[in-house]
Design a protein around this motif. Sequence first.
Motif, PDB file in Angstrom:
ATOM      1  N   MET A 163       0.847  -1.171   0.000  1.00 45.78           N
ATOM      2  CA  MET A 163       0.000   0.000   0.000  1.00 45.78           C
ATOM      3  C   MET A 163       0.896   1.239   0.000  1.00 45.78           C
ATOM      4  O   MET A 163       1.902   1.295   0.696  1.00 45.78           O
ATOM      5  CB  MET A 163      -0.902   0.003   1.237  1.00 45.78           C
ATOM      6  N   ASN A 164       0.503   2.199  -0.785  1.00 47.74           N
ATOM      7  CA  ASN A 164       1.236   3.457  -0.854  1.00 47.74           C
ATOM      8  C   ASN A 164       0.641   4.406   0.194  1.00 47.74           C
ATOM      9  O   ASN A 164      -0.427   4.992  -0.012  1.00 47.74           O
ATOM     10  CB  ASN A 164       1.131   4.042  -2.257  1.00 47.74           C
ATOM     11  N   ARG A 169      -0.131   8.067  -0.952  1.00 48.43           N
ATOM     12  CA  ARG A 169      -1.388   8.272  -1.680  1.00 48.43           C
ATOM     13  C   ARG A 169      -2.589   8.214  -0.737  1.00 48.43           C
ATOM     14  O   ARG A 169      -3.540   8.962  -0.895  1.00 48.43           O
ATOM     15  CB  ARG A 169      -1.538   7.234  -2.787  1.00 48.43           C
ATOM     16  N   LEU A 170      -2.520   7.320   0.237  1.00 46.46           N
ATOM     17  CA  LEU A 170      -3.608   7.219   1.197  1.00 46.46           C
ATOM     18  C   LEU A 170      -3.739   8.505   2.015  1.00 46.46           C
ATOM     19  O   LEU A 170      -4.834   9.053   2.171  1.00 46.46           O
ATOM     20  CB  LEU A 170      -3.385   6.017   2.120  1.00 46.46           C
ATOM     21  N   MET A 220      -9.299   7.839  -4.564  1.00 41.23           N
ATOM     22  CA  MET A 220      -7.886   7.539  -4.337  1.00 41.23           C
ATOM     23  C   MET A 220      -7.715   6.668  -3.094  1.00 41.23           C
ATOM     24  O   MET A 220      -6.958   5.689  -3.106  1.00 41.23           O
ATOM     25  CB  MET A 220      -7.088   8.838  -4.181  1.00 41.23           C
ATOM     26  N   VAL A 221      -8.431   7.008  -2.029  1.00 40.10           N
ATOM     27  CA  VAL A 221      -8.354   6.223  -0.796  1.00 40.10           C
ATOM     28  C   VAL A 221      -8.872   4.807  -1.043  1.00 40.10           C
ATOM     29  O   VAL A 221      -8.242   3.822  -0.638  1.00 40.10           O
ATOM     30  CB  VAL A 221      -9.137   6.916   0.344  1.00 40.10           C
ATOM     31  N   SER A 257      -9.017   3.131  -3.867  1.00 44.09           N
ATOM     32  CA  SER A 257      -8.116   2.357  -4.721  1.00 44.09           C
ATOM     33  C   SER A 257      -6.916   1.845  -3.932  1.00 44.09           C
ATOM     34  O   SER A 257      -6.477   0.706  -4.133  1.00 44.09           O
ATOM     35  CB  SER A 257      -7.661   3.181  -5.925  1.00 44.09           C
ATOM     36  N   GLU A 258      -6.395   2.656  -3.028  1.00 45.67           N
ATOM     37  CA  GLU A 258      -5.267   2.198  -2.217  1.00 45.67           C
ATOM     38  C   GLU A 258      -5.680   1.088  -1.262  1.00 45.67           C
ATOM     39  O   GLU A 258      -4.934   0.133  -1.048  1.00 45.67           O
ATOM     40  CB  GLU A 258      -4.640   3.358  -1.443  1.00 45.67           C
ATOM     41  N   ARG A 298      -5.998  -2.064  -3.301  1.00 46.63           N
ATOM     42  CA  ARG A 298      -4.671  -2.613  -3.608  1.00 46.63           C
ATOM     43  C   ARG A 298      -4.079  -3.314  -2.394  1.00 46.63           C
ATOM     44  O   ARG A 298      -3.469  -4.379  -2.512  1.00 46.63           O
ATOM     45  CB  ARG A 298      -3.726  -1.502  -4.049  1.00 46.63           C
ATOM     46  N   TRP A 299      -4.238  -2.712  -1.240  1.00 45.50           N
ATOM     47  CA  TRP A 299      -3.718  -3.306  -0.010  1.00 45.50           C
ATOM     48  C   TRP A 299      -4.407  -4.635   0.264  1.00 45.50           C
ATOM     49  O   TRP A 299      -3.767  -5.623   0.625  1.00 45.50           O
ATOM     50  CB  TRP A 299      -3.922  -2.337   1.152  1.00 45.50           C
TER      51      TRP A 299
END
Length: 157
Positions: free
Chosen positions: A1-2, A5-6, A48-49, A51-52, A55-56
């Motif tokens: 997780m980035n 970006r979060l 954006m939150v 999507s992160e 992904r996580w």
Amino acid sequence: MNINRLVLGLFGIGIAAVFFVNAQGYPKAAAEMPLIYSVTVALLSAAMVCSELLRWRAASRQAIGESEGEAVAEPTLRPRYGAAAVVFALACGYVFAITTLGYLLSTALFMGLALAMIRTVSVRFAVIATVVLVAMVCVVFVQFLGLPVPLLPLAIS
């Protein structure tokens, strides 16, 4: 997780909420644009939150599904603090350059230098994004709202 970006997404939601609450005190006609922008920023930040977080979640499932003996290689990006500092300095200079160079030239220079510095998009996309941004700001602030934006340098005006 980035995490960056979060955090950026959460920060965007917070800023949008502040602008939304502040716009509630404006007269109805004056509040339309800030409300539209704040809702748009909040929705994009929420995306954006999400999507992160997705992904996580996918990475967690993949790590659980792999055998214990295999190591999961995560791509690492080294922070570019110098580039971030230069872009911040460019943004400060951009604010002052608008009054002397005009909006069109200073925006093209700022966007070109900043996008060349961070190198995250292709040159073609950078040119297209710059043209679209300049055109949209001109339409909204100059044509729609009628604000006195200095478009050209002082010597030409």
